[in-house]
Design a protein around this motif. Structure first.
Motif: not given
Lengths: 317, 317
Positions: A216, A219, A223, A263, B33, B57-58, B83, B87-90, B92
């Motif tokens: 990510y 930010r 993960l 995280r 994920p 997510d990727n 996301d 602010g965890r997985a995903g 944006l």
């Protein structure tokens, strides 16, 4: 850990006691303030084994034992739990109640006072060997003074024990006057023991391997597939590297976890994602091995890079 | 919880997915994920079940799926994890990468874009219904806007979902435009959800029963046989009553725990030991039911004071 013997072990749950008894162990001390619902199962083990010990810190618990006389001519083997300033379980070493309880145990038919047991969990708030040894010395002094008091009052009590991984990692000479010690965490050690000063990093024998599952960039985080379901929340993220030490990467921090997600971010600067491709592995050194080990249904035992065994921990009570 | 159907369930571990698949469930979404070491087992479930869904997510995860084409004419069913400010997985929601990923999934042979999945775990920092609804609205807006963007770009995607127990306990009308929601904790609820405002105390359907094992007058405390091994450390003792709510005793605080011990003291004043004799029971309402439930090898299911069933949770990954 027992150098081949199957005697003289300490457990904190009755489930563990049964596990060991069922696998050929004997002389097992259930070092936990006797829960009254478990007296029947303790009687079962006392009658089955050559030696099974229970622990009490109050007269009511002794009365519960006396309500359940053992068969086959057996006596209850009772350790008196003494509180030497730890402030968890135990009758306070300085109170007259301690000697009164010892006397009551020794005078009860069908019951033997086998030992005095003190746990110096207060070593967990120490920092460094000197502080650890000071707590170990104080606990040893109080325990030995109590043993002398028993002798002076004609109360027979052959054994005495103090414990905690920090104190047993840095023992004081007077501990040789005790009949035994009872550390537990030292089987693995962990980041907490490293911070306390019980061990070095190379002594820590437990790891959680985790996989990078997300990048990510916006930010500056990634993960991993290790949440508190695999590590526990022990330590509360207080380490400079957060909830764990990430082996080989002192610049990374395990910032936070939810049930199955962790995280990770750099302690400072930009995360170099090329060093941690999706699917790659990281190795975590837990804050508290006892808590982390509890989260896993199986442990993989390895030697020279090869998995040589799997262990299934005993759960429940 | 499923009103009798064995379809449309969401899991967070593959062990849970196999548990449900082995017990007649179908249409299972592994909402995590994709860890690359688990692609083979995901393929197994995809080929066995009518519908098994994975989440990515990727682009790299998509490439891993494409390396493993499914047999029996099956397609991979893929949800895109979005996301929406959690602010965890995903990926944006506001980044061009989100639409690019959706396009790549939809254009990949052997792969179908089945849904868009967003988790509003950020509702856990809310206080009260108004704040919860604001996060639910925002997450719904972002998700529906993304669905419109997919449609505008000719990308077929039939399903959409947001979730979290707080948002699904206080849904906003626009959530009806989603195809589904995915709360989890609501099965039990807990003290945390009570503090957030998701539920009332009487909605909480989980308890840990513990026994008084020690009275320590000199420090105005008692011990119970519930440590973090039975409750977890979740909440960090932040409740006014410490690590749990002690049912029927708002004047008591679960102050601290070690592995198998809990220290209880009054919030103020002297502890009335006669009300809590050694051996008596106390009932704890956990801070976080998910974490507490994980600590137990068996759950006792009761109705009208009678244990009617026992459940064994699925552990591991």
């Amino acid at each position: 850990m027992t150098a081949g013997t199957r005697r003289c072990i300490v457990v904190s749950t009755l489930a563990e006691a049964f596990f060991y008894a069922d696998h050929g162990f004997d002389d097992i001390l259930y070092a936990y303030p006797l829960p009254f619902d478990k007296v029947a199962r303790c009687a079962d083990l006392s009658e089955r084994l050559t030696l099974f010990h229970v622990l009490v810190d109050n007269i009511t618990a002794l009365e519960e034992l006396k309500k359940w006389p053992l068969k086959r001519g057996k006596n209850w083997h009772v350790w008196l739990k003494l509180d030497c300033a730890n402030g968890r379980a135990g009758v306070l070493h300085s109170e007259p109640a301690a000697l009164q309880l010892a006397l009551a145990i020794s005078e009860s038919p069908g019951v033997e006072l086998t030992g005095v047991y003190s746990h110096c969990g207060n070593t967990y708030s120490c920092s460094g060997e000197e502080e650890i040894r000071a707590v170990a010395q104080k606990t040893t002094n109080f325990t030995l003074q109590f043993m002398e008091k028993l002798q002076a009052n004609g109360i027979h009590c052959p054994r005495s024990s103090i414990g905690s991984t920090p104190s047993c990692s840095h023992p004081v000479p007077d501990m040789a006057q005790l009949s035994e010690v009872h550390p537990g965490n030292y089987v693995f050690y962990d980041a907490q023991q490293l911070m306390i000063g019980s061990c070095k990093l190379e002594d820590v024998a437990v790891r959680v391997i985790t996989r990078v599952i997300g990048h990510y960039h916006h930010r500056n985080q990634m993960l991993v597939d290790c949440g508190w379901a695999a590590l526990s929340l022990e330590g509360g993220g207080r380490l400079p590297t957060g909830y764990a030490i990430i082996e080989g990467h002192p610049d990374l921090k395990l910032l936070s976890m939810t049930q199955e997600h962790g995280r990770i971010e750099p302690i400072s600067g930009k995360l170099d994602y090329e060093k941690f491709p999706l699917g790659s592995l990281l190795t975590l050194i837990p804050y508290h091995a006892c808590a982390t080990a509890m989260m896993h249904p199986v442990y993989f035992i390895h030697s020279d890079g090869v998995v040589v065994d799997t262990w299934t921990p005993t759960r429940g009570w």
